[in-house]
Design a protein around this motif. Structure first.
Motif, PDB file in Angstrom:
ATOM      1  N   ARG A   1       0.847  -1.189   0.000  1.00 62.46           N
ATOM      2  CA  ARG A   1       0.000   0.000   0.000  1.00 62.46           C
ATOM      3  C   ARG A   1       0.887   1.246   0.000  1.00 62.46           C
ATOM      4  NH1 ARG A   1      -1.454  -2.895   4.340  1.00 62.46           N
ATOM      5  NH2 ARG A   1      -1.119  -1.211   5.851  1.00 62.46           N
ATOM      6  N   LYS A   2       0.339   2.328  -0.533  1.00 62.57           N
ATOM      7  CA  LYS A   2       1.067   3.591  -0.570  1.00 62.57           C
ATOM      8  C   LYS A   2       0.503   4.539   0.481  1.00 62.57           C
ATOM      9  CE  LYS A   2       2.074   3.159  -5.499  1.00 62.57           C
ATOM     10  NZ  LYS A   2       1.930   3.744  -6.856  1.00 62.57           N
ATOM     11  N   PRO A   3       1.357   5.124   1.302  1.00 62.22           N
ATOM     12  CA  PRO A   3       0.869   6.071   2.321  1.00 62.22           C
ATOM     13  C   PRO A   3       0.106   7.220   1.670  1.00 62.22           C
ATOM     14  CG  PRO A   3       3.168   5.530   2.699  1.00 62.22           C
ATOM     15  CD  PRO A   3       2.820   4.978   1.351  1.00 62.22           C
ATOM     16  N   GLU A   4      -1.006   7.576   2.255  1.00 59.27           N
ATOM     17  CA  GLU A   4      -1.817   8.661   1.703  1.00 59.27           C
ATOM     18  C   GLU A   4      -1.278  10.019   2.153  1.00 59.27           C
ATOM     19  OE1 GLU A   4      -5.912   8.165   2.596  1.00 59.27           O
ATOM     20  OE2 GLU A   4      -6.035   6.142   1.761  1.00 59.27           O
ATOM     21  N   GLY A   5      -1.117  10.911   1.191  1.00 57.67           N
ATOM     22  CA  GLY A   5      -0.761  12.285   1.507  1.00 57.67           C
ATOM     23  C   GLY A   5       0.672  12.513   1.916  1.00 57.67           C
ATOM     24  N   LYS A   6       1.525  11.484   1.779  1.00 57.73           N
ATOM     25  CA  LYS A   6       2.928  11.676   2.125  1.00 57.73           C
ATOM     26  C   LYS A   6       3.761  10.638   1.384  1.00 57.73           C
ATOM     27  CE  LYS A   6       2.829   8.751   6.275  1.00 57.73           C
ATOM     28  NZ  LYS A   6       3.165   8.666   7.700  1.00 57.73           N
ATOM     29  N   GLY A   7       5.047  10.770   1.486  1.00 55.54           N
ATOM     30  CA  GLY A   7       5.926   9.820   0.839  1.00 55.54           C
ATOM     31  C   GLY A   7       6.182  10.186  -0.604  1.00 55.54           C
TER      32      GLY A   7
END
Length: 264
Positions: A199-205
């Motif tokens: 999963r991809k972190p939401e709103g960051k990274g």
């Protein structure tokens, strides 16, 4: 997990294993040893550039809490695979080559492995009186090391997967495990439900995936038929005060150990 301390050594036990009185186990923290930075202080591995005299002093201190020494436990040469070895006390003091799991049903036999972000997997069969200790990083989950452990205990000891007690030890958490190729492609190929694990972190990274290593190991155990799984929620990268973390400490670190003994 239960946190304990004895002779200055902090270690952890799975609470769910307490109902089975014929085993002793510990996942040691990094606290209570004699190694110097960056291996401070209870480094139990000779595979890192620590002073060997310090490592063996640490092993004497840690294993001694369970009335064991370096030559009265079975070691493994870990390779990030899915090979499982059945061992006995005849293997004490030796390193079993090219395996990532050890199993035994011999009373008095002790198992040990070391970690620094990869996942300790512990299995107890309270009916057939057998134990297993495994090491599963991302490659171990792809090749299904947890499932291989369960199947080996079925074949060797007649274990019923639904009756096993499983513990997934401290490892790197999803938050701290940013990943790239080839991991992403191999996980997608190995897991039908890979969206749960990558999963991809939401709103960051930076838009890269993070991999949920403890959940991947739990999924493998569930697929193998294990129903009773304890997860401590302890992240090695978050808790470098308690554990060594290869990722968080950029490779300059030690290895925390484990011990698992089937009592007479």
């Amino acid at each position: 997990m239960l946190q304990k301390e004895e002779a200055g050594i902090v270690y952890f036990e799975f609470e769910s294993f307490g109902s089975y009185g014929r085993s002793q186990h510990a996942i040691f923290s990094r606290q209570g040893g004699v190694s110097q930075p960056p291996h401070d202080s209870l480094n139990l591995s000779v595979s890192v550039p620590d002073e060997k005299t310090a490592v063996y002093t640490n092993r004497t201190k840690a294993f001694g809490l369970f009335e064991r020494q370096n030559d009265t436990v079975v070691h493994a040469h870990l390779v990030h695979g899915n090979e499982v070895a059945r061992v006995t006390q005849a293997d004490n003091g030796t390193w079993v080559e090219h395996v990532d799991a050890l199993i035994t049903n011999e009373p008095g036999c002790g198992l040990t492995m070391n970690f620094a972000d990869c996942t300790p997997i512990l299995l107890v069969d309270p009916v057939q009186h057998a134990i297993g200790l495994g090491h599963a990083g991302w490659k171990g989950t792809v090749v299904d090391l947890p499932g291989a452990m369960v199947r080996a205990m079925q074949q060797q000891f007649g274990s019923n997967p639904a009756g096993l007690l499983a513990g997934i030890g401290p490892c790197i958490s999803w938050d701290n495990y940013e990943v790239d190729e080839p991991l992403v492609s191999e996980v997608k190929a190995a897991f039908a439900n890979w969206e749960l694990l990558l999963r991809k972190p939401e709103g960051k990274g930076n838009g890269r995936y993070h991999y949920d290593l403890p959940e991947a190991n739990r999924q493998r155990l569930l697929q193998a038929g294990v129903q009773q799984i304890e997860m401590p929620g302890l992240c090695t990268a978050d808790r470098t005060d308690l554990f060594f973390s290869h990722r968080a400490e950029k490779g300059k670190t030690g290895r925390f150990g484990s011990i698992f003994v089937l009592s007479p």
